[in-house]
Motif scaffolding. Structure first.
Motif, PDB file in Angstrom:
ATOM      1  N   TRP A  89       0.832  -1.207   0.000  1.00  0.00           N
ATOM      2  CA  TRP A  89       0.000   0.000   0.000  1.00  0.00           C
ATOM      3  C   TRP A  89       0.870   1.262   0.000  1.00  0.00           C
ATOM      4  N   MET A  90       1.916   1.271   0.860  1.00  0.00           N
ATOM      5  CA  MET A  90       2.772   2.449   0.944  1.00  0.00           C
ATOM      6  C   MET A  90       3.517   2.707  -0.360  1.00  0.00           C
ATOM      7  N   MET A  91       4.039   1.639  -0.973  1.00  0.00           N
ATOM      8  CA  MET A  91       4.788   1.826  -2.215  1.00  0.00           C
ATOM      9  C   MET A  91       3.851   2.240  -3.352  1.00  0.00           C
ATOM     10  N   ALA A  92       2.666   1.648  -3.413  1.00  0.00           N
ATOM     11  CA  ALA A  92       1.705   2.034  -4.445  1.00  0.00           C
ATOM     12  C   ALA A  92       1.316   3.499  -4.283  1.00  0.00           C
ATOM     13  N   ARG A  93       1.172   3.930  -3.064  1.00  0.00           N
ATOM     14  CA  ARG A  93       0.827   5.338  -2.804  1.00  0.00           C
ATOM     15  C   ARG A  93       1.996   6.252  -3.172  1.00  0.00           C
ATOM     16  N   HIS A  94       3.212   5.833  -2.830  1.00  0.00           N
ATOM     17  CA  HIS A  94       4.399   6.645  -3.140  1.00  0.00           C
ATOM     18  C   HIS A  94       4.601   6.776  -4.649  1.00  0.00           C
ATOM     19  N   LEU A  95       4.398   5.684  -5.384  1.00  0.00           N
ATOM     20  CA  LEU A  95       4.637   5.693  -6.823  1.00  0.00           C
ATOM     21  C   LEU A  95       3.404   6.081  -7.637  1.00  0.00           C
ATOM     22  N   SER A  96       2.268   6.206  -6.975  1.00  0.00           N
ATOM     23  CA  SER A  96       0.989   6.455  -7.659  1.00  0.00           C
ATOM     24  C   SER A  96       0.742   5.381  -8.716  1.00  0.00           C
ATOM     25  N   GLU A  97       0.954   4.142  -8.308  1.00  0.00           N
ATOM     26  CA  GLU A  97       0.772   2.995  -9.199  1.00  0.00           C
ATOM     27  C   GLU A  97      -0.332   2.095  -8.665  1.00  0.00           C
ATOM     28  N   ASN A  98      -0.739   1.153  -9.502  1.00  0.00           N
ATOM     29  CA  ASN A  98      -1.747   0.171  -9.142  1.00  0.00           C
ATOM     30  C   ASN A  98      -1.185  -0.779  -8.077  1.00  0.00           C
ATOM     31  N   LYS A  99      -1.967  -1.057  -7.060  1.00  0.00           N
ATOM     32  CA  LYS A  99      -1.510  -1.936  -5.981  1.00  0.00           C
ATOM     33  C   LYS A  99      -1.221  -3.353  -6.472  1.00  0.00           C
ATOM     34  N   SER A 100      -1.949  -3.806  -7.491  1.00  0.00           N
ATOM     35  CA  SER A 100      -1.731  -5.171  -7.982  1.00  0.00           C
ATOM     36  C   SER A 100      -0.350  -5.316  -8.618  1.00  0.00           C
ATOM     37  N   LEU A 101       0.160  -4.257  -9.238  1.00  0.00           N
ATOM     38  CA  LEU A 101       1.511  -4.312  -9.793  1.00  0.00           C
ATOM     39  C   LEU A 101       2.551  -4.431  -8.684  1.00  0.00           C
ATOM     40  N   ILE A 102       2.368  -3.668  -7.638  1.00  0.00           N
ATOM     41  CA  ILE A 102       3.305  -3.716  -6.509  1.00  0.00           C
ATOM     42  C   ILE A 102       3.192  -5.068  -5.807  1.00  0.00           C
ATOM     43  N   LEU A 103       1.969  -5.583  -5.673  1.00  0.00           N
ATOM     44  CA  LEU A 103       1.770  -6.903  -5.062  1.00  0.00           C
ATOM     45  C   LEU A 103       2.472  -7.983  -5.872  1.00  0.00           C
ATOM     46  N   ALA A 104       2.486  -7.845  -7.192  1.00  0.00           N
ATOM     47  CA  ALA A 104       3.172  -8.830  -8.032  1.00  0.00           C
ATOM     48  C   ALA A 104       4.671  -8.858  -7.732  1.00  0.00           C
ATOM     49  N   THR A 105       5.266  -7.700  -7.444  1.00  0.00           N
ATOM     50  CA  THR A 105       6.687  -7.690  -7.089  1.00  0.00           C
ATOM     51  C   THR A 105       6.918  -8.369  -5.742  1.00  0.00           C
ATOM     52  N   LEU A 106       5.975  -8.197  -4.825  1.00  0.00           N
ATOM     53  CA  LEU A 106       6.098  -8.844  -3.516  1.00  0.00           C
ATOM     54  C   LEU A 106       5.995 -10.366  -3.667  1.00  0.00           C
ATOM     55  N   VAL A 107       5.061 -10.827  -4.485  1.00  0.00           N
ATOM     56  CA  VAL A 107       4.915 -12.272  -4.717  1.00  0.00           C
ATOM     57  C   VAL A 107       6.182 -12.813  -5.383  1.00  0.00           C
ATOM     58  N   THR A 108       6.713 -12.065  -6.345  1.00  0.00           N
ATOM     59  CA  THR A 108       7.960 -12.476  -7.002  1.00  0.00           C
ATOM     60  C   THR A 108       9.094 -12.563  -5.993  1.00  0.00           C
ATOM     61  N   GLU A 109       9.144 -11.599  -5.101  1.00  0.00           N
ATOM     62  CA  GLU A 109      10.180 -11.598  -4.064  1.00  0.00           C
ATOM     63  C   GLU A 109      10.061 -12.832  -3.166  1.00  0.00           C
ATOM     64  N   ARG A 110       8.848 -13.171  -2.794  1.00  0.00           N
ATOM     65  CA  ARG A 110       8.632 -14.355  -1.950  1.00  0.00           C
ATOM     66  C   ARG A 110       8.989 -15.638  -2.696  1.00  0.00           C
ATOM     67  N   LEU A 111       8.701 -15.696  -3.991  1.00  0.00           N
ATOM     68  CA  LEU A 111       9.075 -16.873  -4.781  1.00  0.00           C
ATOM     69  C   LEU A 111      10.593 -17.007  -4.883  1.00  0.00           C
ATOM     70  N   ILE A 112      11.283 -15.882  -5.052  1.00  0.00           N
ATOM     71  CA  ILE A 112      12.751 -15.916  -5.071  1.00  0.00           C
ATOM     72  C   ILE A 112      13.271 -16.430  -3.735  1.00  0.00           C
ATOM     73  N   ASP A 113      12.700 -15.952  -2.623  1.00  0.00           N
ATOM     74  CA  ASP A 113      13.095 -16.446  -1.293  1.00  0.00           C
ATOM     75  C   ASP A 113      12.848 -17.948  -1.171  1.00  0.00           C
ATOM     76  N   LEU A 114      11.700 -18.402  -1.639  1.00  0.00           N
ATOM     77  CA  LEU A 114      11.352 -19.827  -1.551  1.00  0.00           C
ATOM     78  C   LEU A 114      12.334 -20.680  -2.347  1.00  0.00           C
ATOM     79  N   ILE A 115      12.650 -20.256  -3.552  1.00  0.00           N
ATOM     80  CA  ILE A 115      13.612 -21.004  -4.381  1.00  0.00           C
ATOM     81  C   ILE A 115      14.988 -21.019  -3.719  1.00  0.00           C
ATOM     82  N   PHE A 116      15.421 -19.880  -3.213  1.00  0.00           N
ATOM     83  CA  PHE A 116      16.728 -19.790  -2.577  1.00  0.00           C
ATOM     84  C   PHE A 116      16.814 -20.679  -1.340  1.00  0.00           C
TER      85      PHE A 116
END
Length: 142
Positions: free
Chosen positions: A99-126
């Motif tokens: 929410w904070m990053m979407a507000r800071h960038l004035s972007e769609n929350k779903s785009l920012i959420l996709a980066t968070l999911v990607t980050e968690r997948l990278i953590d899981l693989i690692f």
């Protein structure tokens, strides 16, 4: 009405604070603090800071195709999210971070959420990779 909200919030906070400390043996706590090795405390604190900084830089890199964000701003939002995770259950800090990053960038929350999911997948693989190496090097006892 605003006064009642603030008053109710203060009452709830005081009750929760009392319930969280009412059974603490403060003499034992003081003894524990006296046994702290300052070197290891500072060393581990530096390790946590470096880990958080690297993770926030990785998140900034993941956000780059969407919108450019500085490492400092990424770190600030990442740190707030992690501190919130200590207080709110079910990774509520991650939702706040999106929410904070979407507000800071004035972007769609779903785009920012996709980066968070990607980050968690990278953590899981690692971590899966590390677990596999650990099991190869140190097999489980039979």
């Amino acid at each position: 009405m605003k006064f009642l909200k603030i008053f109710f919030g203060i009452i709830v906070s005081v009750v929760c604070l009392y319930l969280s400390v009412c059974h603490i043996d403060f003499f034992a706590l003081r003894e524990s603090f006296n046994r702290i090795n300052i070197f290891w405390m500072l060393f581990s604190s530096a390790g946590v800071f470096i880990s958080q900084w690297i993770r926030s830089m990785r998140w900034a890199r993941l956000l780059k195709p969407i919108h450019s964000v500085t490492n400092l701003k990424s770190f600030q939002i990442y740190a707030v999210g992690n501190m919130t995770n200590l207080i709110i259950p079910l990774r509520g800090g991650d939702i706040l971070r999106v929410w904070m990053m979407a507000r800071h960038l004035s972007e769609n929350k779903s785009l920012i959420l996709a980066t968070l999911v990607t980050e968690r997948l990278i953590d899981l693989i690692f971590f899966g990779f590390l677990l596999g190496i650990s099991l190869l090097l140190y097999p489980l006892p039979q």
